[in-house]
Design a protein around this motif. Structure first.
Motif, PDB file in Angstrom:
ATOM      1  N   HIS A   1       0.797  -1.219   0.000  1.00 61.39           N
ATOM      2  CA  HIS A   1       0.000   0.000   0.000  1.00 61.39           C
ATOM      3  C   HIS A   1       0.835   1.276   0.000  1.00 61.39           C
ATOM      4  N   SER A   2       2.147   1.158   0.135  1.00 62.81           N
ATOM      5  CA  SER A   2       2.987   2.347   0.040  1.00 62.81           C
ATOM      6  C   SER A   2       3.253   2.713  -1.418  1.00 62.81           C
ATOM      7  N   THR A   3       2.918   1.826  -2.348  1.00 63.99           N
ATOM      8  CA  THR A   3       3.078   2.099  -3.776  1.00 63.99           C
ATOM      9  C   THR A   3       1.779   2.679  -4.323  1.00 63.99           C
ATOM     10  N   CYS A   4       1.834   3.952  -4.700  1.00 61.81           N
ATOM     11  CA  CYS A   4       0.673   4.632  -5.270  1.00 61.81           C
ATOM     12  C   CYS A   4       0.964   4.915  -6.738  1.00 61.81           C
ATOM     13  N   TYR A   5       0.104   4.412  -7.611  1.00 61.56           N
ATOM     14  CA  TYR A   5       0.286   4.605  -9.049  1.00 61.56           C
ATOM     15  C   TYR A   5      -0.254   5.949  -9.520  1.00 61.56           C
ATOM     16  N   GLY A   6      -1.133   6.559  -8.747  1.00 56.80           N
ATOM     17  CA  GLY A   6      -1.732   7.830  -9.126  1.00 56.80           C
ATOM     18  C   GLY A   6      -3.147   7.926  -8.591  1.00 56.80           C
ATOM     19  N   VAL A   7      -3.949   8.790  -9.214  1.00 55.92           N
ATOM     20  CA  VAL A   7      -5.322   9.037  -8.788  1.00 55.92           C
ATOM     21  C   VAL A   7      -6.243   8.895  -9.994  1.00 55.92           C
ATOM     22  N   VAL A   8      -7.402   8.278  -9.770  1.00 50.02           N
ATOM     23  CA  VAL A   8      -8.421   8.205 -10.821  1.00 50.02           C
ATOM     24  C   VAL A   8      -9.659   8.941 -10.311  1.00 50.02           C
ATOM     25  N   TRP A   9     -10.352   9.625 -11.229  1.00 48.94           N
ATOM     26  CA  TRP A   9     -11.557  10.348 -10.857  1.00 48.94           C
ATOM     27  C   TRP A   9     -12.496  10.392 -12.043  1.00 48.94           C
ATOM     28  N   TYR A  10     -13.764  10.550 -11.730  1.00 43.91           N
ATOM     29  CA  TYR A  10     -14.806  10.575 -12.746  1.00 43.91           C
ATOM     30  C   TYR A  10     -15.162  12.015 -13.083  1.00 43.91           C
ATOM     31  N   ASP A  11     -15.244  12.307 -14.371  1.00 42.50           N
ATOM     32  CA  ASP A  11     -15.586  13.642 -14.835  1.00 42.50           C
ATOM     33  C   ASP A  11     -17.046  13.659 -15.278  1.00 42.50           C
TER      34      ASP A  11
ATOM     35  N   ARG B   1      -5.193   0.543 -14.530  1.00 40.31           N
ATOM     36  CA  ARG B   1      -4.287  -0.308 -15.319  1.00 40.31           C
ATOM     37  C   ARG B   1      -3.321   0.541 -16.135  1.00 40.31           C
ATOM     38  N   PHE B   2      -3.834   1.637 -16.719  1.00 43.54           N
ATOM     39  CA  PHE B   2      -2.977   2.534 -17.484  1.00 43.54           C
ATOM     40  C   PHE B   2      -1.881   3.114 -16.592  1.00 43.54           C
ATOM     41  N   LEU B   3      -2.255   3.621 -15.406  1.00 45.59           N
ATOM     42  CA  LEU B   3      -1.275   4.215 -14.504  1.00 45.59           C
ATOM     43  C   LEU B   3      -0.220   3.202 -14.067  1.00 45.59           C
ATOM     44  N   CYS B   4      -0.642   1.981 -13.832  1.00 43.99           N
ATOM     45  CA  CYS B   4       0.290   0.930 -13.404  1.00 43.99           C
ATOM     46  C   CYS B   4       1.223   0.535 -14.545  1.00 43.99           C
ATOM     47  N   ARG B   5       0.667   0.388 -15.728  1.00 44.33           N
ATOM     48  CA  ARG B   5       1.445  -0.085 -16.886  1.00 44.33           C
ATOM     49  C   ARG B   5       2.406   0.982 -17.413  1.00 44.33           C
ATOM     50  N   TYR B   6       1.940   2.210 -17.472  1.00 43.51           N
ATOM     51  CA  TYR B   6       2.739   3.305 -18.016  1.00 43.51           C
ATOM     52  C   TYR B   6       3.048   4.306 -16.917  1.00 43.51           C
ATOM     53  N   ARG B   7       3.930   3.913 -16.039  1.00 39.08           N
ATOM     54  CA  ARG B   7       4.290   4.774 -14.907  1.00 39.08           C
ATOM     55  C   ARG B   7       4.906   6.070 -15.387  1.00 39.08           C
ATOM     56  N   LYS B   8       4.745   7.112 -14.574  1.00 32.67           N
ATOM     57  CA  LYS B   8       5.296   8.415 -14.923  1.00 32.67           C
ATOM     58  C   LYS B   8       6.815   8.296 -15.052  1.00 32.67           C
ATOM     59  N   PRO B   9       7.380   8.744 -16.177  1.00 30.83           N
ATOM     60  CA  PRO B   9       8.840   8.613 -16.346  1.00 30.83           C
ATOM     61  C   PRO B   9       9.605   9.465 -15.338  1.00 30.83           C
ATOM     62  N   GLU B  10      10.688   8.921 -14.863  1.00 32.96           N
ATOM     63  CA  GLU B  10      11.560   9.638 -13.936  1.00 32.96           C
ATOM     64  C   GLU B  10      12.642  10.355 -14.751  1.00 32.96           C
TER      65      GLU B  10
ATOM     66  N   TYR C   1      -1.287  11.081 -12.834  1.00 33.32           N
ATOM     67  CA  TYR C   1      -0.050  10.556 -12.266  1.00 33.32           C
ATOM     68  C   TYR C   1       0.175  11.134 -10.872  1.00 33.32           C
ATOM     69  N   PRO C   2       0.976  10.460 -10.041  1.00 30.47           N
ATOM     70  CA  PRO C   2       1.261  10.989  -8.697  1.00 30.47           C
ATOM     71  C   PRO C   2       1.868  12.380  -8.785  1.00 30.47           C
ATOM     72  N   GLY C   3       1.462  13.231  -7.873  1.00 29.26           N
ATOM     73  CA  GLY C   3       1.981  14.593  -7.838  1.00 29.26           C
ATOM     74  C   GLY C   3       1.105  15.596  -8.547  1.00 29.26           C
ATOM     75  N   ASN C   4       0.255  15.137  -9.459  1.00 29.49           N
ATOM     76  CA  ASN C   4      -0.683  16.036 -10.119  1.00 29.49           C
ATOM     77  C   ASN C   4      -1.910  16.184  -9.243  1.00 29.49           C
ATOM     78  N   ARG C   5      -2.499  17.357  -9.241  1.00 30.87           N
ATOM     79  CA  ARG C   5      -3.724  17.578  -8.479  1.00 30.87           C
ATOM     80  C   ARG C   5      -4.915  17.247  -9.372  1.00 30.87           C
TER      81      ARG C   5
END
Length: 81
Positions: free
Chosen positions: A24-34, A67-76, A45-49
């Motif tokens: 649970h310390s691994t966060c892939y990002g946030v998903v929300w419904y528009d 799945r998208f966030l997990c598969r295509y992680r934000k590049p470092e 991605y993590p860090g974006n509001r």
């Protein structure tokens, strides 16, 4: 079968944090419904509001966005000039 992702409340903002179910310390990002757009679920991605315009829209469900966030992680950054 184990759950593919854990969706936790995103404190301080809307959306759900996408966590790895084993770590649970691994966060892939946030998903929300528009609800006002035609895009459906948005992946951030993590860090974006969430809602700041930095997300990737167009997912049919929060699971597909996760799945998208997990598969295509934000590049470092490489640190190279």
């Amino acid at each position: 079968m184990a759950e593919e992702f854990t969706f936790a409340a995103n404190t301080g903002s809307f959306g759900r944090r996408v966590l790895d179910p084993q770590d649970h310390s691994t966060c892939y990002g946030v998903v929300w419904y528009d609800p006002n757009g035609v895009c459906g679920w948005v992946a951030e991605y993590p860090g974006n509001r969430p809602g700041s315009g930095g997300g990737i829209p167009g997912f049919a469900s929060r699971t597909w966005a996760a799945r998208f966030l997990c598969r295509y992680r934000k590049p470092e950054p490489s640190g190279r000039p």
